[in-house]
Design an enzyme around this catalytic site. Sequence first.
Site, short mmCIF file in Angstrom:
data_model
loop_
_atom_site.label_atom_id
_atom_site.label_comp_id
_atom_site.label_asym_id
_atom_site.label_seq_id
_atom_site.Cartn_x
_atom_site.Cartn_y
_atom_site.Cartn_z
N THR A 100 4.57 -7.38 -5.40
CA THR A 100 3.39 -6.52 -5.43
C THR A 100 3.08 -6.10 -4.01
OG1 THR A 100 2.54 -7.70 -7.37
CG2 THR A 100 0.99 -6.34 -6.15
N GLY A 133 6.79 -12.87 -7.30
CA GLY A 133 7.04 -13.81 -8.40
C GLY A 133 8.39 -13.55 -9.01
N GLY A 134 8.59 -14.16 -10.18
CA GLY A 134 9.91 -14.05 -10.80
C GLY A 134 10.25 -12.66 -11.29
N GLY A 142 9.17 -9.76 -9.73
CA GLY A 142 9.27 -8.78 -8.66
C GLY A 142 8.20 -9.00 -7.62
N ASP A 167 -3.64 -14.56 -20.76
CA ASP A 167 -3.39 -15.30 -19.52
C ASP A 167 -4.63 -15.31 -18.62
OD1 ASP A 167 -1.86 -16.90 -17.87
OD2 ASP A 167 -0.91 -15.22 -16.83
N LYS A 187 3.22 -2.37 -8.19
CA LYS A 187 3.96 -3.50 -8.72
C LYS A 187 5.39 -3.02 -8.99
CE LYS A 187 0.36 -6.32 -10.83
NZ LYS A 187 -0.04 -7.07 -12.05
N GLY A 199 2.07 -10.05 -2.84
CA GLY A 199 2.36 -11.03 -3.87
C GLY A 199 3.80 -10.92 -4.33
#
Length: 682
Positions: free
Chosen positions: A48, A43-44, A46, A162, A64, A41
């Site tokens: 995973t 994203g913004g 970093g 979330d 992570k 994975g």
Amino acid sequence: MICCLNSSCHNPPNPDGTEFCSNCGVPLVILRHYRPIRVIGSGGFGKTYLAEDVEKFNELCVIKQFAPQIQGTGALQKATELFEQEARRLQQLGEHPQIPTLLAYFEQEQRLYLVQQFIDGENLLDELQQQGTFNEQKIRELLLELLNILTTVHQQKVIHRDIKPQNILRRKSSATKGNIILIDFGASKQLSETVMTQQGTTIGSFGYAPLEQMQDGQVYPASDLYSLGATCFHLLTGVAPWELWKQQGYSWVANWRQHSQQLVSPQLAMMLDKLLQPNYEERYQSAEAVLQDINDVNFLLEMPATVAHPRPVSTPPELPPTAAYQPLISIKRQEEIISPTVVDLAKPKQYFKIPLLLSGAILLLSLGGYGVWQIRKPLVDHTVAYEKLALANSLTAHTEWVNSLAISADGETLVSGSADKSIKSWNLKNGALKTTLSLHSDVVNSVAISPDGKTVVSGSKDGNIKMWNLPTGTLKATLPRSEARVNAVVISPDGQTLVSAGGDNKIKIWNLQTGELKHTLNGHNNSVMALTISSDGQTLASGSADSTIKIWNLQTGDLKNTLIGHKDVIFAVAISPDGKTLASGSYDRTIKIWNLPTGELKNTLTEHRYAVSSVAITPDGQTLASGSWDNTIKIWNLQTGSLKTTLTGHSDLVYTVAISSDGKTLVSGSKDKTVKIWRITE
């Protein structure tokens, strides 16, 4: 292969056994024992990685890495706080079996790392895309698991902030329970912390996050519950809340049903309604409260079992002393000869009620001590065309749903009980409101009118049974309070006996005149939801949340029979005027017709889509009316089980129906807060 952790490296895979990346020279094993395998994975903030712990026999774990691709000191500081926050929350929540365990948190090569337990599964968004929308059973199972997780999370004063399908994993194991995992606590917040975010900073996912969270950063346990409701909506319908939010803002939640392509039970619909309230104060305030509504069978109501009130027998008038002896030997009607019962005419001023069956109508003949027979006119014409019922009036004075209805024997007065804690009496002919009685402190679940029309009895969720003077609207008495809710009250045809039942699984028999408790009947092992008494006053029937119907001798309290056939809560029971037929309605969506003397099941009616909350039988014994959570009232031929017509007019669940003594008026009460009056059209 070993994966390089340098986010700027253009050739991350390296052969096993390599200590440093052959392309950029960065160490490949962190803390000397976590070995990254591949990126799973990004994203913004970093990436995973799936990794192995070489010190634990290559046990899989998740790394992570914090390497945000953002500019600006404030944004970078906030991103760092969120990353550190996830580690703190995971540590705080300990080793909950449905939350990934924190294994390590450290800094290396000027980067932050978080290592947590690896969950072998896929998120629910992937499951939705691969398998299609969830059915109601899957939604219920999901709710039970997530609510139990949130109970623990919220008890630790943590708000996730979330919740969405992407952050819920399902283990690949075959276990039916405990296979749902809540992940990604990066946005979580300590409830005791200041809840305001910096201006322009938004925490949460559009479409899933509630108004208070997106508008000014305020969060409560109810905020997570909104997100849970939005998640269930997405999985149930396949429609992303984000898409609706872009077009409609938060107004979409009021019309979420229009996006569902499958039937949803009223119980689940009501829970989603409450979860998705824009105003957080109108939502469930805790995960435990939602769990209680799922698990508590009484939530299937928040309304009472509907009581079918038997048609009372009028007390015959005394004859004047000057009446001459005119004994009848026989009565001729439609070429039939029916012999009267032999009576002792030597006993003056005694009356005998003798049933005569004439063309399907039950007549009551009163025989005076002077030997004079009086033929009373039938209360109902057996040729009434109930398929011609039409809406005549809609009464709108209640401010909450209407739970219970009763009509006086003379057909002049209607009484309604409501969740607004009040009882209202109406002129049945013109719909005018006559009186409002409002001394209960909670939902009024059931009302009954005495045969003489002078007394109203009400049973409430507050545990109280109150007796009122109907003509004056004054309180006459309050019976000793029960610790459990009162679900049903019914009065015997002679007006001498009151029967009540409720959440304590007991049935209580009272002297209506004195308020004295005569008997307590035990036999049900769950809440008693419905009561009815036969027209001769000898038989009592009770329906329960234990899915059984019990038949009792009202005079002695002896249990005569137990009827088993329904698969869920029984909300309603009614006995035909001749005492031969019992009808029952259940949450299992069926109506069952029973031979009352033998207990044999004669028929099962299955046209309602949702719970059957109420049943009533017409005075001629030929027709059955049923009210349902599918918002309709259905009219049936009681003898054949054929459906005559369906009445539509309520905009929400129908909770109760009642029929007038002349059989020409039907009254219904609903969650839409109205009482509707239906009459036969010529």
